[in-house]
Design a protein around this motif. Sequence first.
Motif, PDB file in Angstrom:
ATOM      1  N   PHE A  26       0.844  -1.196   0.000  1.00 39.25           N
ATOM      2  CA  PHE A  26       0.000   0.000   0.000  1.00 39.25           C
ATOM      3  C   PHE A  26       0.883   1.250   0.000  1.00 39.25           C
ATOM      4  CE2 PHE A  26      -2.358  -3.395   1.985  1.00 39.25           C
ATOM      5  CZ  PHE A  26      -3.609  -3.291   1.396  1.00 39.25           C
ATOM      6  N   VAL A  27       0.454   2.224  -0.736  1.00 39.57           N
ATOM      7  CA  VAL A  27       1.156   3.508  -0.714  1.00 39.57           C
ATOM      8  C   VAL A  27       0.241   4.518  -0.024  1.00 39.57           C
ATOM      9  CG1 VAL A  27       2.194   5.344  -2.094  1.00 39.57           C
ATOM     10  CG2 VAL A  27       2.335   2.980  -2.880  1.00 39.57           C
TER      11      VAL A  27
ATOM     12  N   ASP B 120       4.361   8.890  -6.609  1.00 42.11           N
ATOM     13  CA  ASP B 120       4.655   8.378  -7.954  1.00 42.11           C
ATOM     14  C   ASP B 120       5.851   7.424  -7.938  1.00 42.11           C
ATOM     15  OD1 ASP B 120       2.566   9.802  -8.906  1.00 42.11           O
ATOM     16  OD2 ASP B 120       3.782  11.523  -9.550  1.00 42.11           O
ATOM     17  N   ALA B 121       6.893   7.825  -7.208  1.00 43.10           N
ATOM     18  CA  ALA B 121       8.089   6.979  -7.130  1.00 43.10           C
ATOM     19  C   ALA B 121       7.757   5.655  -6.446  1.00 43.10           C
ATOM     20  CB  ALA B 121       9.192   7.700  -6.366  1.00 43.10           C
ATOM     21  N   ALA B 122       6.942   5.742  -5.404  1.00 48.19           N
ATOM     22  CA  ALA B 122       6.558   4.524  -4.680  1.00 48.19           C
ATOM     23  C   ALA B 122       5.753   3.591  -5.579  1.00 48.19           C
ATOM     24  CB  ALA B 122       5.746   4.893  -3.439  1.00 48.19           C
ATOM     25  N   VAL B 123       4.841   4.177  -6.362  1.00 40.12           N
ATOM     26  CA  VAL B 123       4.023   3.350  -7.265  1.00 40.12           C
ATOM     27  C   VAL B 123       4.914   2.704  -8.329  1.00 40.12           C
ATOM     28  CG1 VAL B 123       2.200   3.425  -9.023  1.00 40.12           C
ATOM     29  CG2 VAL B 123       1.892   4.626  -6.846  1.00 40.12           C
TER      30      VAL B 123
ATOM     31  N   PHE C 231       7.589  -2.270 -10.290  1.00 40.30           N
ATOM     32  CA  PHE C 231       8.764  -3.114 -10.512  1.00 40.30           C
ATOM     33  C   PHE C 231       8.662  -4.393  -9.670  1.00 40.30           C
ATOM     34  CE2 PHE C 231      12.838  -4.444  -8.655  1.00 40.30           C
ATOM     35  CZ  PHE C 231      13.454  -4.946  -9.785  1.00 40.30           C
ATOM     36  N   LEU C 232       8.292  -4.198  -8.385  1.00 33.97           N
ATOM     37  CA  LEU C 232       8.199  -5.376  -7.495  1.00 33.97           C
ATOM     38  C   LEU C 232       7.145  -6.365  -7.994  1.00 33.97           C
ATOM     39  CD1 LEU C 232       8.402  -3.877  -3.869  1.00 33.97           C
ATOM     40  CD2 LEU C 232      10.182  -5.097  -5.127  1.00 33.97           C
ATOM     41  N   ALA C 233       6.097  -5.841  -8.621  1.00 35.99           N
ATOM     42  CA  ALA C 233       5.009  -6.708  -9.078  1.00 35.99           C
ATOM     43  C   ALA C 233       5.331  -7.393 -10.404  1.00 35.99           C
ATOM     44  CB  ALA C 233       3.727  -5.890  -9.223  1.00 35.99           C
TER      45      ALA C 233
END
Lengths: 267, 300
Positions: free
Chosen positions: A160-161, A169-172, A177-179
């Motif tokens: 969750f962000v 935006d950077a977190a998303v 990438f992680l997904a």
Amino acid sequence: MWLKPGFWYRKSFFQKYGLSEPKSYDEFVQLLEKIKSIQGVKNPIASGDGMGWPLSDIVEHFIIAYGGPQMQLNLISGKTRFTDPSVRRVFENYLVPLLQKKYFSEPIEWTTVIPKWWAGEYGLYFMGTWITGMVEDPNDLDFFPLPESKGVVGGADYAFVPKYSKNVDAAVDFLKFLATEGQGVHASVPSGKIPTWTKVPVSQLWKPMQSVYTKITQRGMAILPDLDDSIGGDWQKLFWDQLKLLWVNPGALDSVLKTLESAQPKP
Amino acid sequence: MKNLNKESKIDLLLFLLPPLVVLSIFVIYPIIGTVVLSFISKGTFSLSNYYEVLTESIPLKALILTRLEPTPPWGALIHNAVWILISVPAVVLLGMILAYVLRYVFGSSFVLGTVFLGMVLPGVVSGLVIRFMFDDSIGIFPRIFAVLGVPMLSKTWTIYPQTALLALILGSIWLWLGFSVTLYSAGLDSIPSSMIESALVDGASQWQIFAKIIVPQLRPVTTVVILMTVMWVLKIFDIVYVVTGGGPGGSSTVLAMIMYMYFASSLEYHKAAAVAVILALLTLIPAYWYIRIVLKGERE
């Protein structure tokens, strides 16, 4: 994604005693009987106990195998009740006979039983894929689901962000990438996980998980939600507790099912 | 108060004010709040929370199960009552005998240390020790009964509905025995030695001294031990949570566990408050007698 794919065994144990994976329920029972006859084996299957959850995973595996994936989903939604004859049949015909014949051990704390199982006091152990990170030699591990099973329980990780983060935006982007490619990295290390992003090549997975991934995908098994985790709350604790009772007193089946149904959420 | 001058009265109030404020915020207000909460159901004032918790039949939340079975589950209220019936006599008798005998035995400090260990261990650790004590592979109790040829008791006690509650009760006796032995040791020190010496001169046996002098002289201590043990058993939670979680099949639930289930698991705060009030009322009975004894002792 983690999975609760079936009964784990040591390849070396199976090789030593000439055992093989069963292809039907009858063969499964024959396998248990063979393991029972091995000197030094206390019970063919080790039953893990925490607050009761490892037992619920075993039960769900039987429900999926002999009641079908839809029964698992209907029990979660409450459309199918625990006192339904079809549910009772799964318990009565497949699980309870194994409990009565002491093929399952008494519930033992799920982490302390691992070294005992590894040492050969038990032949099989039902657990999630995180078991790969808890044994001395994960390359000596393999598993089989109940032969008739068309699904296994699995769960994905969530992230969750927070809306008010400074760098949403950077977190998303990082989560994207992680997904995707990041799953390849995560699954390539001893994490006991398989990727949900299908573009990750199997060869990239950590070796012990390659077998898991291949077996599950080759059989075309459905990935299903965990029954008690999905319902949660009081009912989950009741489920765990009643199964602990069933494990030591299989004759209490009707009382257990009735108790579970009485508190089961309505659809 | 009447004899105090105005300045002294102000000083007294200034001294009393901080603890009164703290007590009001952290003790009195939560108590009143809990009692009020226990009577509120669906926005109205009623007894329905009490009715529902007393008639609940799900094993992990039941206070009283109406079906009569020879083995648990019977409901948390009955489990607590059984716990009191077994542990109070055991704690009194064992505490008194150990305190008396260990005064004359070599190596008693080791035994006393072992007994007292239960008092100083955190509840969670004690729970784990109890689990081990009754585990069939390493526990002392199953091993003893295996040697004696009692198959039912040579298994892991905590996973069977017939023995889970008993295992907890026996474990709790060990935990609480340190308190009992300590009080009885202090009580024995207060008995005048001249009394025992006179009895010896008159030809009394050790048993007669114990039964006719020691036990009656220790009566005030025994009263305190009984009341404190009852209060402790009524409030017991931690070892149950760690060892059995109230199971299997609700066979080892206790009042505090049920309160926790309503509060932290099903988030039914009004019902949790109702159980808390029932628990508090039950605890108040021995507490009342205990306070009476303490006040009587102070007056004397």
